[in-house]
Design a protein around this motif. Structure first.
Motif, PDB file in Angstrom:
ATOM      1  N   SER A   1       0.827  -1.213   0.000  1.00 44.00           N
ATOM      2  CA  SER A   1       0.000   0.000   0.000  1.00 44.00           C
ATOM      3  C   SER A   1       0.855   1.254   0.000  1.00 44.00           C
ATOM      4  N   GLU A   2       1.982   1.259   0.695  1.00 46.24           N
ATOM      5  CA  GLU A   2       2.860   2.426   0.677  1.00 46.24           C
ATOM      6  C   GLU A   2       3.491   2.600  -0.694  1.00 46.24           C
ATOM      7  N   GLY A   3       3.784   1.498  -1.358  1.00 51.34           N
ATOM      8  CA  GLY A   3       4.406   1.554  -2.668  1.00 51.34           C
ATOM      9  C   GLY A   3       3.469   2.048  -3.744  1.00 51.34           C
ATOM     10  N   MET A   4       2.176   2.034  -3.515  1.00 55.18           N
ATOM     11  CA  MET A   4       1.207   2.478  -4.509  1.00 55.18           C
ATOM     12  C   MET A   4       1.081   3.994  -4.538  1.00 55.18           C
ATOM     13  N   CYS A   5       1.508   4.658  -3.518  1.00 55.03           N
ATOM     14  CA  CYS A   5       1.376   6.114  -3.430  1.00 55.03           C
ATOM     15  C   CYS A   5       2.616   6.801  -3.995  1.00 55.03           C
ATOM     16  N   SER A   6       2.395   7.999  -4.501  1.00 52.57           N
ATOM     17  CA  SER A   6       3.537   8.804  -4.950  1.00 52.57           C
ATOM     18  C   SER A   6       3.275  10.270  -4.618  1.00 52.57           C
ATOM     19  N   ASN A   7       4.342  10.987  -4.408  1.00 51.82           N
ATOM     20  CA  ASN A   7       4.288  12.415  -4.094  1.00 51.82           C
ATOM     21  C   ASN A   7       4.895  13.215  -5.240  1.00 51.82           C
ATOM     22  N   ALA A   8       4.266  14.323  -5.582  1.00 52.76           N
ATOM     23  CA  ALA A   8       4.805  15.245  -6.585  1.00 52.76           C
ATOM     24  C   ALA A   8       4.914  16.619  -5.937  1.00 52.76           C
ATOM     25  N   ILE A   9       6.132  17.091  -5.777  1.00 52.70           N
ATOM     26  CA  ILE A   9       6.361  18.386  -5.105  1.00 52.70           C
ATOM     27  C   ILE A   9       5.774  19.518  -5.939  1.00 52.70           C
ATOM     28  N   TYR A  10       5.012  20.356  -5.276  1.00 52.26           N
ATOM     29  CA  TYR A  10       4.373  21.518  -5.894  1.00 52.26           C
ATOM     30  C   TYR A  10       5.206  22.781  -5.641  1.00 52.26           C
ATOM     31  N   SER A  11       5.617  22.969  -4.383  1.00 53.48           N
ATOM     32  CA  SER A  11       6.459  24.111  -4.034  1.00 53.48           C
ATOM     33  C   SER A  11       7.133  23.842  -2.695  1.00 53.48           C
ATOM     34  N   GLN A  12       8.146  24.632  -2.404  1.00 56.49           N
ATOM     35  CA  GLN A  12       8.775  24.562  -1.082  1.00 56.49           C
ATOM     36  C   GLN A  12       9.320  25.929  -0.715  1.00 56.49           C
ATOM     37  N   ALA A  13       9.426  26.156   0.585  1.00 59.65           N
ATOM     38  CA  ALA A  13       9.924  27.435   1.086  1.00 59.65           C
ATOM     39  C   ALA A  13      10.769  27.171   2.325  1.00 59.65           C
ATOM     40  N   PHE A  14      11.923  27.812   2.379  1.00 50.87           N
ATOM     41  CA  PHE A  14      12.837  27.656   3.515  1.00 50.87           C
ATOM     42  C   PHE A  14      12.613  28.761   4.538  1.00 50.87           C
ATOM     43  N   SER A  15      12.765  28.414   5.802  1.00 50.58           N
ATOM     44  CA  SER A  15      12.682  29.427   6.855  1.00 50.58           C
ATOM     45  C   SER A  15      13.812  30.432   6.652  1.00 50.58           C
ATOM     46  N   PRO A  16      13.665  31.653   7.151  1.00 51.97           N
ATOM     47  CA  PRO A  16      14.697  32.685   6.934  1.00 51.97           C
ATOM     48  C   PRO A  16      16.103  32.258   7.366  1.00 51.97           C
ATOM     49  N   ASN A  17      16.206  31.482   8.449  1.00 53.06           N
ATOM     50  CA  ASN A  17      17.542  31.056   8.882  1.00 53.06           C
ATOM     51  C   ASN A  17      17.986  29.752   8.227  1.00 53.06           C
ATOM     52  N   GLY A  18      17.130  29.167   7.373  1.00 56.18           N
ATOM     53  CA  GLY A  18      17.484  27.963   6.636  1.00 56.18           C
ATOM     54  C   GLY A  18      17.406  26.668   7.435  1.00 56.18           C
ATOM     55  N   GLU A  19      16.896  26.730   8.660  1.00 56.35           N
ATOM     56  CA  GLU A  19      16.841  25.525   9.497  1.00 56.35           C
ATOM     57  C   GLU A  19      15.736  24.570   9.051  1.00 56.35           C
ATOM     58  N   PHE A  20      14.591  25.111   8.631  1.00 54.00           N
ATOM     59  CA  PHE A  20      13.443  24.291   8.245  1.00 54.00           C
ATOM     60  C   PHE A  20      13.028  24.593   6.814  1.00 54.00           C
ATOM     61  N   LYS A  21      12.267  23.662   6.249  1.00 55.13           N
ATOM     62  CA  LYS A  21      11.616  23.923   4.971  1.00 55.13           C
ATOM     63  C   LYS A  21      10.205  23.371   5.022  1.00 55.13           C
ATOM     64  N   ALA A  22       9.316  24.067   4.335  1.00 56.61           N
ATOM     65  CA  ALA A  22       7.941  23.609   4.167  1.00 56.61           C
ATOM     66  C   ALA A  22       7.830  23.124   2.727  1.00 56.61           C
ATOM     67  N   VAL A  23       7.278  21.937   2.562  1.00 59.97           N
ATOM     68  CA  VAL A  23       7.146  21.348   1.231  1.00 59.97           C
ATOM     69  C   VAL A  23       5.666  21.066   0.971  1.00 59.97           C
ATOM     70  N   ALA A  24       5.127  21.668  -0.080  1.00 61.54           N
ATOM     71  CA  ALA A  24       3.746  21.401  -0.505  1.00 61.54           C
ATOM     72  C   ALA A  24       3.806  20.406  -1.654  1.00 61.54           C
ATOM     73  N   PHE A  25       2.928  19.399  -1.611  1.00 64.05           N
ATOM     74  CA  PHE A  25       2.973  18.367  -2.652  1.00 64.05           C
ATOM     75  C   PHE A  25       1.605  17.730  -2.845  1.00 64.05           C
ATOM     76  N   SER A  26       1.395  17.194  -4.041  1.00 61.66           N
ATOM     77  CA  SER A  26       0.213  16.385  -4.329  1.00 61.66           C
ATOM     78  C   SER A  26       0.567  14.941  -4.031  1.00 61.66           C
ATOM     79  N   ARG A  27      -0.395  14.217  -3.473  1.00 62.79           N
ATOM     80  CA  ARG A  27      -0.201  12.797  -3.180  1.00 62.79           C
ATOM     81  C   ARG A  27      -1.262  12.001  -3.927  1.00 62.79           C
ATOM     82  N   ASP A  28      -0.808  10.976  -4.637  1.00 62.12           N
ATOM     83  CA  ASP A  28      -1.686  10.114  -5.423  1.00 62.12           C
ATOM     84  C   ASP A  28      -1.469   8.680  -4.970  1.00 62.12           C
ATOM     85  N   CYS A  29      -2.543   8.031  -4.529  1.00 62.95           N
ATOM     86  CA  CYS A  29      -2.445   6.648  -4.049  1.00 62.95           C
ATOM     87  C   CYS A  29      -3.233   5.677  -4.912  1.00 62.95           C
TER      88      CYS A  29
END
Length: 136
Positions: A30-58
């Motif tokens: 079931s995990e192998g049937m899903c896939s993620n496609a990155i839509y966008s990402q943004a890094f925190s100002p100090n570069g410690e974290f990133k937020a990743v937006a993506f579509s998921r298709d299972c």
């Protein structure tokens, strides 16, 4: 130990092994049937974290969904559901916008497509997350 108990314990043992193996196989498939496609990402100002937006298709039996995961900046997006935000609809419809207002404050703006399944307000105790819908 008498023979009937040996046979019973043997069946119980191998039955349990079979159940565990089947559970692991189903999880893997079931995990192998899903896939993620990155839509966008943004890094925190100090570069410690990133937020990743993506579509998921299972697969054919489920619809697309939009996810956001917060990660440490050097981590890769795993093939799993988002840890911060999940909404019905593909990312092109939900159109998530990721905006860092400080190193510890992320705002996610999105077009609501009918159902938000997850909208966590913090990540790992380090990042506060706020939300707004497009047009609000």
């Amino acid at each position: 130990m008498d023979m009937p108990k040996k046979i019973l314990y043997s069946w119980l043992f191998w039955g349990l092994v079979f159940i565990v193996c089947m559970f692991k196989a189903c999880t893997f498939i079931s995990e192998g049937m899903c896939s993620n496609a990155i839509y966008s990402q943004a890094f925190s100002p100090n570069g410690e974290f990133k937020a990743v937006a993506f579509s998921r298709d299972c697969g054919a039996t489920t619809s697309f969904s939009t996810h956001v995961s917060l990660l440490h900046s050097n981590d890769n997006l795993a093939n799993e559901a988002g840890n911060t935000f999940i909404s019905k609809g593909s990312a092109t419809l939900v159109n998530p916008s990721l905006a860092w207002h400080s190193n510890s404050n992320l705002r996610i703006t999105f077009s609501n497509q009918g159902k938000v399944f997850k909208a966590n307000k913090e990540y790992s105790g380090n990042v506060a997350v706020s939300y707004s819908e497009n047009g609000s």
